[in-house]
Write a protein that holds these residues in place. Sequence first.
Motif, PDB file in Angstrom:
ATOM      1  N   UNK A  97       0.631  -1.392  -0.056  1.00 21.25           N
ATOM      2  CA  UNK A  97       0.313  -0.466   0.496  1.00 21.25           C
ATOM      3  C   UNK A  97       0.909   1.405   0.138  1.00 21.25           C
ATOM      4  N   UNK A  98       0.751   2.361  -0.491  1.00 22.87           N
ATOM      5  CA  UNK A  98       0.975   3.763  -0.937  1.00 22.87           C
ATOM      6  C   UNK A  98      -0.278   4.296  -0.038  1.00 22.87           C
ATOM      7  N   UNK A  99       0.463   5.520   0.856  1.00 28.44           N
ATOM      8  CA  UNK A  99      -0.860   6.294   1.204  1.00 28.44           C
ATOM      9  C   UNK A  99      -0.355   7.736   1.909  1.00 28.44           C
ATOM     10  N   UNK A 100      -0.725   8.463   1.423  1.00 23.01           N
ATOM     11  CA  UNK A 100      -0.808  10.065   1.853  1.00 23.01           C
ATOM     12  C   UNK A 100      -1.888  10.612   3.199  1.00 23.01           C
ATOM     13  N   UNK A 101      -0.469  11.594   4.062  1.00 23.13           N
ATOM     14  CA  UNK A 101      -1.707  12.240   4.735  1.00 23.13           C
ATOM     15  C   UNK A 101      -1.555  13.551   4.319  1.00 23.13           C
ATOM     16  N   UNK A 102      -2.454  14.819   3.726  1.00 13.96           N
ATOM     17  CA  UNK A 102      -1.743  15.262   2.826  1.00 13.96           C
ATOM     18  C   UNK A 102      -3.534  16.090   3.641  1.00 13.96           C
TER      19      UNK A 102
END
Length: 160
Positions: free
Chosen positions: A76-81
């Motif tokens: 999984x790739x994730x961003x908190x943005x």
Amino acid sequence: MKFIYYFVILTAVNLTLTSSICQGQTQNVIPRLDWLVGKWQLIHNSNSYEEWIRTNSSELQGKSYAIKESDTIVHETIKISQLQTDYWYIPSVTDQNDGQPVYFKLVVHTDTSLLFNNPNHDFPQIIQYNYHAPDTLKASISGKENGLTKTINFIFLRKE
């Protein structure tokens, strides 16, 4: 039994929201995210990791992966943005949702916790991170799946 579970969850979220608002931590306040930065190893599977880097003042990028022999397998790739005034947890999983990102809104945050919610997602609907200094991270995913309430916990130790 389901009523009790939902009552406890709603009470906890309500208390946390009330506490956060009383402390001035409304959604317009930038959440503290630096404690999440680093490489975290899953304690029940020494080959699995979650890793976070800060890309700018309002975004972290992460990935969940496993090491198998000499291969790195990214799950999984994730961003908190920050998008406009809200913060979002945005995971992308190759073999889920046609590889498209899913958006979970940050609804509660403290100096050591983050709770994201997407009530319209199949599972999970809630993603939560809790930091326990100096080197422990508890992540959990929860919600309803096939009509049943379910929670999966992940405990990580900081490696870098």
